[in-house]
Scaffold this active site. Sequence first.
Site, mmCIF file in Angstrom:
data_model
loop_
_atom_site.group_PDB
_atom_site.id
_atom_site.type_symbol
_atom_site.label_atom_id
_atom_site.label_comp_id
_atom_site.label_asym_id
_atom_site.label_seq_id
_atom_site.Cartn_x
_atom_site.Cartn_y
_atom_site.Cartn_z
ATOM 1 C CG HIS A 177 -0.139 -0.014 2.528
ATOM 2 N ND1 HIS A 177 0.428 1.109 3.094
ATOM 3 C CD2 HIS A 177 0.164 -1.040 3.356
ATOM 4 C CE1 HIS A 177 1.045 0.786 4.202
ATOM 5 N NE2 HIS A 177 0.913 -0.520 4.396
ATOM 6 C CD GLU A 212 2.009 -6.118 8.279
ATOM 7 O OE1 GLU A 212 2.128 -7.376 8.335
ATOM 8 O OE2 GLU A 212 2.795 -5.390 7.650
#
Length: 384
Positions: free
Chosen positions: A188, A264
């Site tokens: 990202h 994550e």
Amino acid sequence: MPNRFVVEADGGSRGNPGPAGYGAVVLDAATGETLAEAAEYIGTATNNVAEYRGLIAGLQAALAIDPDAEIQVRMDSKLVVEQMSGRWKIKHPDMKPLAAEAKRVFPAGRVAYRWIPREKNKHADRLANEAMDLGKQGKRWEPSQSSADLAAVPAPVEEPLAEPKAAPVGWAAPADLGTPTTFVLLRHGETALTPQKRFSGSGGSDPELSPAGRRQADAVAAALAARGTIQAVVSSPLRRCRETAEAVAARLGVEVRVDEGLREADFGAWEGLTFAEVRERYPDDLDAWLGSTKAAPTGGGESFAAVARRVALSRDKLLARYAGRTVLLVTHVTPIKTLVRLALGAPPEALFRMELSAASLSAVAYYADGNASLRLLNDTSHLR
């Protein structure tokens, strides 16, 4: 978290068709512990019928233990693996009802398939042969008659679901393996925490992209649109990934699919702290974390070993869903490093030896025989 089981299954026929039998074993994915065995002599049948019967028996044994479990099936039958993964058509009339029965055991999406070499399927192969030997004597296989008790099963590796395969030899895979499934891995764009190098996992504040991060997302979207190879976009559920994915998907004219397994790691009490701050406050926990992938961050965080198990499961599900296609996975540092490590067959400590910049691109190609090839790592040329 649901239980995760590995089902290893095999079948054989002495004559093809001839006297046939199957064997299957259910393993705990985290520990490698044998949870159940199944085997049966089925009379005269072909190898393929016996293999499918073994698959069904293994799935049913797993269902009896936990109907909510997630399953990875490992078989040395490329035919069964490719057909059940949806990559090969099922043409033989004897195979169609068996495949349909196997699909009914667990809901769609809860079972992933993986080919393994015959020498790694010895447990199920042994059970199948025991059943055939007993069948010749007019006897029925029973668990107590197994030639090796459960304690004799080899000790598990740290991450059974993530067992790597040898990479293809040479510059390209053999032509008969067909078009690989390619995962383009996009970290990202930046958030406010990224330049400060603060721990930012799935247990923190879920920050949005910063202005710099939005510019990075636009840049990578333009670059990927120009290449024209992306056929689907899958994102972590966290906001920074979804915003990055949506920028790309808007350029490509596709929808974003969210996969929970791509989130994550949860860094527990370390969320929002710098490495130096963690070193000052939790020195012993940090040393343990740096020394073992089984160690979790302070305060109920997630170990790298746990991340590897869920990432490997998502990988296998996505490989089955997008066989032969090029898919953009918008995710985070730990999942990307994990996918790269597993593709290379590298040890766990390799996680600490890779650099992944914000909005960087990496790529892994996966072939029908279970092998993987790293094609790209940490490419940031689109940001310059």
